[in-house]
Motif scaffolding. Structure first.
Motif, PDB file in Angstrom:
ATOM      1  N   GLU A 163     -44.921 -32.231 -14.494  1.00 23.47           N
ATOM      2  CA  GLU A 163     -44.499 -30.998 -14.154  1.00 23.47           C
ATOM      3  C   GLU A 163     -45.339 -29.980 -14.800  1.00 23.47           C
ATOM      4  O   GLU A 163     -45.674 -29.044 -14.229  1.00 23.47           O
ATOM      5  N   THR A 164     -45.294 -30.174 -16.127  1.00 17.81           N
ATOM      6  CA  THR A 164     -46.255 -29.404 -17.062  1.00 17.81           C
ATOM      7  C   THR A 164     -47.775 -29.181 -16.497  1.00 17.81           C
ATOM      8  O   THR A 164     -48.421 -28.189 -16.509  1.00 17.81           O
ATOM      9  N   LEU A 165     -48.135 -30.409 -16.042  1.00 21.76           N
ATOM     10  CA  LEU A 165     -49.646 -30.343 -15.638  1.00 21.76           C
ATOM     11  C   LEU A 165     -49.726 -29.957 -14.203  1.00 21.76           C
ATOM     12  O   LEU A 165     -50.808 -30.160 -13.410  1.00 21.76           O
ATOM     13  N   GLY A 166     -48.480 -29.513 -13.349  1.00 19.12           N
ATOM     14  CA  GLY A 166     -48.472 -28.917 -12.186  1.00 19.12           C
ATOM     15  C   GLY A 166     -48.651 -29.921 -11.029  1.00 19.12           C
ATOM     16  O   GLY A 166     -48.871 -29.652 -10.094  1.00 19.12           O
ATOM     17  N   GLU A 219     -58.057 -31.135 -21.948  1.00 21.69           N
ATOM     18  CA  GLU A 219     -57.488 -30.094 -21.559  1.00 21.69           C
ATOM     19  C   GLU A 219     -55.981 -30.350 -21.269  1.00 21.69           C
ATOM     20  O   GLU A 219     -54.805 -29.727 -21.746  1.00 21.69           O
ATOM     21  N   GLU A 220     -55.637 -31.656 -20.597  1.00 18.87           N
ATOM     22  CA  GLU A 220     -54.252 -31.966 -20.185  1.00 18.87           C
ATOM     23  C   GLU A 220     -53.691 -32.355 -21.245  1.00 18.87           C
ATOM     24  O   GLU A 220     -52.508 -32.382 -21.691  1.00 18.87           O
ATOM     25  N   ILE A 224     -50.140 -31.165 -23.215  1.00 18.01           N
ATOM     26  CA  ILE A 224     -49.163 -32.167 -23.389  1.00 18.01           C
ATOM     27  C   ILE A 224     -48.697 -32.277 -24.809  1.00 18.01           C
ATOM     28  O   ILE A 224     -47.499 -32.179 -25.213  1.00 18.01           O
ATOM     29  N   MET A 225     -49.551 -32.158 -25.762  1.00 18.93           N
ATOM     30  CA  MET A 225     -49.366 -32.301 -27.085  1.00 18.93           C
ATOM     31  C   MET A 225     -48.694 -31.087 -27.610  1.00 18.93           C
ATOM     32  O   MET A 225     -47.745 -30.979 -28.436  1.00 18.93           O
ATOM     33  N   GLU A 226     -49.276 -29.962 -26.944  1.00 16.40           N
ATOM     34  CA  GLU A 226     -48.284 -28.589 -27.420  1.00 16.40           C
ATOM     35  C   GLU A 226     -46.752 -28.394 -26.914  1.00 16.40           C
ATOM     36  O   GLU A 226     -46.150 -28.034 -27.581  1.00 16.40           O
ATOM     37  N   SER A 249     -55.410 -40.482 -23.908  1.00 17.97           N
ATOM     38  CA  SER A 249     -53.757 -40.583 -23.806  1.00 17.97           C
ATOM     39  C   SER A 249     -53.032 -39.783 -24.948  1.00 17.97           C
ATOM     40  O   SER A 249     -53.620 -38.915 -25.706  1.00 17.97           O
ATOM     41  N   VAL A 250     -51.919 -39.811 -24.926  1.00 19.17           N
ATOM     42  CA  VAL A 250     -50.967 -39.263 -26.106  1.00 19.17           C
ATOM     43  C   VAL A 250     -49.711 -40.448 -26.304  1.00 19.17           C
ATOM     44  O   VAL A 250     -49.651 -41.231 -25.501  1.00 19.17           O
TER      45      VAL A 250
END
Length: 328
Positions: A163-166, A219-220, A224-226, A249-250
């Motif tokens: 959702e955060t990534l749209g 950028e993605e 996500i890390m933020e 990845s994260v």
């Protein structure tokens, strides 16, 4: 003569080990134990069942892995004592301590203690090559995405990340093996994995069909890390035959947990079995390369079980303050 000498030496070592084991205080030890893992086809089940069997064999106690809904349920099971041990990630652990575990809202699950570091859980996306999906931006509007078992780390965080990534999607849940089958049968468009790598279900898919393992853009990854309690991670190219280069990845750290009321000597013995021979753990699952004593400091959330803290202080030089040890 050489063979006889070797045999005598082997017997001597075995007797010595047995005598050393007999000196351990087993007062209050359970007759059997269970380790809460997750669904079959995921890393938790393979890893958790493996170390449970290893501990059972080494300590002479009946024990094994148990299929569960994953980290959130494991926190609940270990907190109540329905499972002696379990496995969780730091995010669900923090939420459980805060009383926001969806299994029992309002109940701070403070009787689940840290036992030993396991590995990092990367978040990764997989789609069939035939879908044409090669990036997060390619995921179509309303895509059917499998997020793993309800309440798992993946199901708790990956939908929010998408959702955060749209990304607009239709949410699906299930065990990893089942979701892998649904992806192959065209019932899902994407699977969003949060599991130690290699994920057994992905490895199985690679054998049966062509897949795309989708990495995040820089950028993605930064976005996500933020927004979430995760750190930067690269999935090594040799992890999967599909990858030709590391995939961005994260990740989130995983820890084994123990019911805080278990005897100190029992938990110390369990930690010793798991942490004293990393090669055995890597044979169980490659993710265990990170199951090493120096990673004790990756826990900044859970109170330590006294038996585990004792082992890491004596064997890894761990500087664990009394304020982070249960009962101190």
């Amino acid at each position: 003569m050489k063979h006889l000498t070797l045999t005598v030496a082997t017997i001597a070592l075995s007797v010595g080990a047995a005598q050393a084991g007999s000196h351990v205080d087993r007062t209050g030890w359970p007759e059997s134990f269970t380790v809460g893992t997750a669904s079959q086809g995921g890393t938790y089940f393979a890893y958790g069942s493996g170390w449970a069997n290893l501990v059972a064999e080494e300590l002479g106690i009946s024990g094994g892995g148990e299929v569960t809904g994953g980290p959130m349920q494991n926190m609940a099971l270990v907190h109540t004592g329905d499972a002696q041990f379990g496995m969780t990630t730091m995010g669900p652990a923090a939420e459980s301590l805060a009383g926001t575990n969806p299994i029992a809202p309002g109940l701070p699950m403070s009787n689940a203690c840290a036992m030993f570091p396991m590995y990092q859980t990367p978040f990764s996306v997989t789609a069939l090559a035939s879908s044409g999906i090669t990036s997060i931006a390619d995921i179509p509007d309303g895509a059917r995405i499998g997020f793993g078992p309800a309440g798992s780390t993946s199901d708790t965080y990956f939908p929010r990340m998408m959702e955060t990534l749209g990304v607009n999607f239709e949410r699906r849940n299930g065990g990893w093996s089942d979701l892998g089958g649904q992806l192959q049968d065209g019932l899902l468009d994407v699977i969003a994995f949060a599991a130690g790598v290699p994920v057994p279900a992905v490895s199985q898919l690679e054998v049966q069909t062509d897949v795309n393992i989708i990495e995040f853009t820089e950028e993605e990854q930064a976005t996500i890390m933020e927004a979430f309690p995760v750190s930067q991670f690269d999935i090594a190219a040799e992890t999967y035959t599909t990858l030709e280069a590391p995939a961005r990845s994260v990740s989130m750290w995983n820890f084994a947990i123990a019911n805080c009321d278990l005897p100190e000597s029992f938990v110390e013995a369990v930690v010793d079995v798991v942490m004293s021979d990393n090669a055995r753990m890597v044979n169980i699952h490659k993710a265990a390369r990170s199951t090493t004593p120096d990673n004790w400091d990756k826990n900044g959330v859970l109170m330590w079980h006294p038996g585990a803290a004792k082992w890491f202080k004596e064997n890894a030089g761990a500087d664990i303050p009394d304020s982070m040890i249960h009962g101190m």
